[in-house]
Design a protein around this motif. Sequence first.
Motif, PDB file in Angstrom:
ATOM      1  N   ARG A  97     -18.988  -5.963   0.677  1.00  0.00           N
ATOM      2  CA  ARG A  97     -18.396  -6.333   2.118  1.00  0.00           C
ATOM      3  C   ARG A  97     -19.230  -7.006   2.989  1.00  0.00           C
ATOM      4  O   ARG A  97     -18.782  -7.964   3.517  1.00  0.00           O
ATOM      5  N   THR A 128     -12.285  -3.767  -9.936  1.00  0.00           N
ATOM      6  CA  THR A 128     -11.222  -4.464  -9.192  1.00  0.00           C
ATOM      7  C   THR A 128     -11.788  -4.972  -7.695  1.00  0.00           C
ATOM      8  O   THR A 128     -12.532  -4.088  -7.171  1.00  0.00           O
ATOM      9  N   PHE A 147      -6.974  -7.069   0.210  1.00  0.00           N
ATOM     10  CA  PHE A 147      -7.863  -7.034  -0.752  1.00  0.00           C
ATOM     11  C   PHE A 147      -8.157  -5.378  -0.793  1.00  0.00           C
ATOM     12  O   PHE A 147      -8.283  -4.846  -1.803  1.00  0.00           O
ATOM     13  N   GLY A 148      -7.841  -4.618   0.060  1.00  0.00           N
ATOM     14  CA  GLY A 148      -8.014  -3.223   0.364  1.00  0.00           C
ATOM     15  C   GLY A 148      -6.955  -2.415  -0.258  1.00  0.00           C
ATOM     16  O   GLY A 148      -6.920  -1.281  -0.538  1.00  0.00           O
ATOM     17  N   ASN A 149      -5.968  -3.323  -0.440  1.00  0.00           N
ATOM     18  CA  ASN A 149      -4.666  -2.624  -0.878  1.00  0.00           C
ATOM     19  C   ASN A 149      -4.982  -1.943  -2.751  1.00  0.00           C
ATOM     20  O   ASN A 149      -4.852  -2.831  -3.569  1.00  0.00           O
ATOM     21  N   ALA A 150      -5.196  -0.887  -2.609  1.00  0.00           N
ATOM     22  CA  ALA A 150      -5.842  -0.269  -4.098  1.00  0.00           C
ATOM     23  C   ALA A 150      -4.858  -0.098  -4.809  1.00  0.00           C
ATOM     24  O   ALA A 150      -4.895   0.123  -6.290  1.00  0.00           O
ATOM     25  N   GLU A 195       1.496  -8.654  -4.437  1.00  0.00           N
ATOM     26  CA  GLU A 195       1.607  -8.256  -2.952  1.00  0.00           C
ATOM     27  C   GLU A 195       2.652  -8.598  -2.206  1.00  0.00           C
ATOM     28  O   GLU A 195       3.169  -9.700  -2.588  1.00  0.00           O
ATOM     29  N   GLU A 226      -7.213  -6.237   4.698  1.00  0.00           N
ATOM     30  CA  GLU A 226      -5.818  -5.172   4.429  1.00  0.00           C
ATOM     31  C   GLU A 226      -5.501  -5.716   2.849  1.00  0.00           C
ATOM     32  O   GLU A 226      -5.155  -4.777   2.074  1.00  0.00           O
ATOM     33  N   ALA A 270       0.950  -1.211   0.004  1.00  0.00           N
ATOM     34  CA  ALA A 270      -0.108  -0.133  -0.083  1.00  0.00           C
ATOM     35  C   ALA A 270       1.063   1.249   0.127  1.00  0.00           C
ATOM     36  O   ALA A 270       0.397   2.294  -0.538  1.00  0.00           O
ATOM     37  N   ALA A 309     -10.420  -4.214  -4.938  1.00  0.00           N
ATOM     38  CA  ALA A 309     -10.382  -3.187  -3.994  1.00  0.00           C
ATOM     39  C   ALA A 309     -11.621  -2.199  -4.162  1.00  0.00           C
ATOM     40  O   ALA A 309     -12.276  -1.792  -3.250  1.00  0.00           O
ATOM     41  N   ASP A 310     -12.138  -1.995  -5.334  1.00  0.00           N
ATOM     42  CA  ASP A 310     -13.070  -1.255  -5.407  1.00  0.00           C
ATOM     43  C   ASP A 310     -14.500  -1.842  -5.083  1.00  0.00           C
ATOM     44  O   ASP A 310     -15.346  -1.463  -4.239  1.00  0.00           O
TER      45      ASP A 310
END
Length: 455
Positions: free
Chosen positions: A307, A296, A339-342, A238, A337, A64, A298-299
Motif C-alpha cells: 500500500r 490478488t 482495488f479493495g473489493n475482495a 466490477e 475502494e 462489494a 485486494a490481498d
Amino acid sequence: MPQPPVRIVHLGLGAFHRSHQAWYTQHTPDAAEWGIAAFTGRRPAAAEALSAQDCLYTLVERSADGDSFEVIGSIVEAVDGANIARLCELVAAEETAVVTLTITEAAYGLAADGTFDGGAPGVADDLRALSAAASGEAGVPGTPLGRLVLALARRRDSGAGPIAVVSCDNLSANGEVARRAVLGLASGWGSGLAEWIGANVSFVSTSVDRITPRTTEADIAEVAEQCGYTDSAPVVAEPFRNWVLSGDFPAGRPRWEDAGAVVVADIEPYENRKLWLLNGSHSILAYAGQLRGHATVADALADPACRKAVEDFWDEAAHHLQAAGLDIPAYRKALLERFGNARIAHRLAQIAADATTKLRMRAVPVLTAERASGRTGSGAALMLAAWIDYVAATQDFQDPLAEDIHAANALEGYGRVQALLRLVSAEIADDSDIVSLVHGLCGSIAAKTATPSPL
Ligand code: CS2
C-alpha cells in the motif's frame, strides 16, 4: 427481438471487450442499429463457446455487497480470428463503420523507443505475407493488425469508404500507436495502400477502464444457480466503468455518450491518469505483491508495504496530473475502494504479463518527469525494481521479450539491472543514475518474513 446488423467489427474477443465496449453498445439508445462481429485472437475457443449460445452471455456485475446479472446481446457474431475471409468481407462492407481493438499492448509491435518495429515477433512474417497477398500469391497474416491491414485493402477495393479504427488497449496515445503500426504493416502491401489508409481511416484514441478478472468455474456455477440457466461464457466485472474517446468517426458510431462514455478533444490527461494511477499501481501490486506472497489485488493492497509503495508512486504521478477536472484525490480514493473489493478476485499473475510493454507506459513517464523536476522518482523506480526481482524469482512469466529477459537474467548486479531496463526503455538504461537507483531498490520490497509465496 431481431438482431442488430453488424456495423462494428471487433478484434480481440476476450472478457474485457465483453464487459466494456459490448456493454456500452448495448446501453446506447440506438443499440438496435449496432451489432458487433467479434473475432478471437490466437485461439477459436471463445468464439465457439459464444456461438453455441447465440452470442448471448451473462455479465455479472460484482460489487462489494453482491452480484447483479444482465444478459448482453450486442455481439451478434463471434468468429475464429483465423477466418480472414469473413473479416475481409465484413470490413469491406459499406455498413461497417467502426473497427474496435483489444489485442493487448504487446500486439502493436512497439520497439523500446515507442516506434513501430518491423522486426517484432510476427510482424516480419506479416510484412512478407501482406506483400505476397498484394501480388495475388498465397499470403495469410497471423497478427491481428496484419489481418486488419489485409481487410482494409479489401475495403479500399470495395469502395466502401472511410472507417474508424478504435484502439481500446492500455497504451498512451493508443490511436496514434495503432496508426503507426497499421501504416507500418501496410508498407508491406505497397501499391498505395498506406496512402489510402492515411486519407480514409480515422484512428481514434480511447482510455478504457473496467476491472474484469478472468472467469472461473465458480463464476459459471454461480450463474447457473442464480439465473437458472447454463452459460458457459459469463463475464465478471466490477460495477465501475469508464470510456473516454477522442477522434473522428467518418461513417458514424453508436451514441456511446448516452451510455456514459465521454468524448473529449484532448485525451492525454485522462489517459495518463488511468495508465499511471490505475495500471501503474496494478503493476506495483503484481510484482511486489507476488514477491510478498499475495495472489490478488485486494490481498496485496491490504499489505502495508504494498500500500505504501502504491501511495508513494501515486504522489509522484500526481505532480504530473495537473489538468483541470482530473480531481486526483477523488480518483485515488475511488481506486482504493475498487482495488479493495475482495469479492473481485483479480489475479496478480494475470496483471504481471507483458511487463516490458506495460512498464514502458506505466513507470517510465513518471520516472523521467520526476527526474526532470529535480526529484528522484524512487516510487516509479520501485515498480521497475519489483519487476526485476520478480523475474529473478520465477521463470514462469509471459512477455513478448521473454527470451531477452532470460538472457539478461544470466548477468549479475548492476549489469543485469541495466540489461533488463534496456528491454523497457533505452533512455533509462543509458542513464547510470537511474540504473543505480533501481539497482539499489532491488530486494527492498520482497517479503522479509517466511510468507509462503505462490511463485
Ligand atoms: C491491468 C488492466 O492486466 C493489467 O495490466 O492493469 O487489465 C486493468 O485491470 C484494466 O485496465 C482496468 O480497466
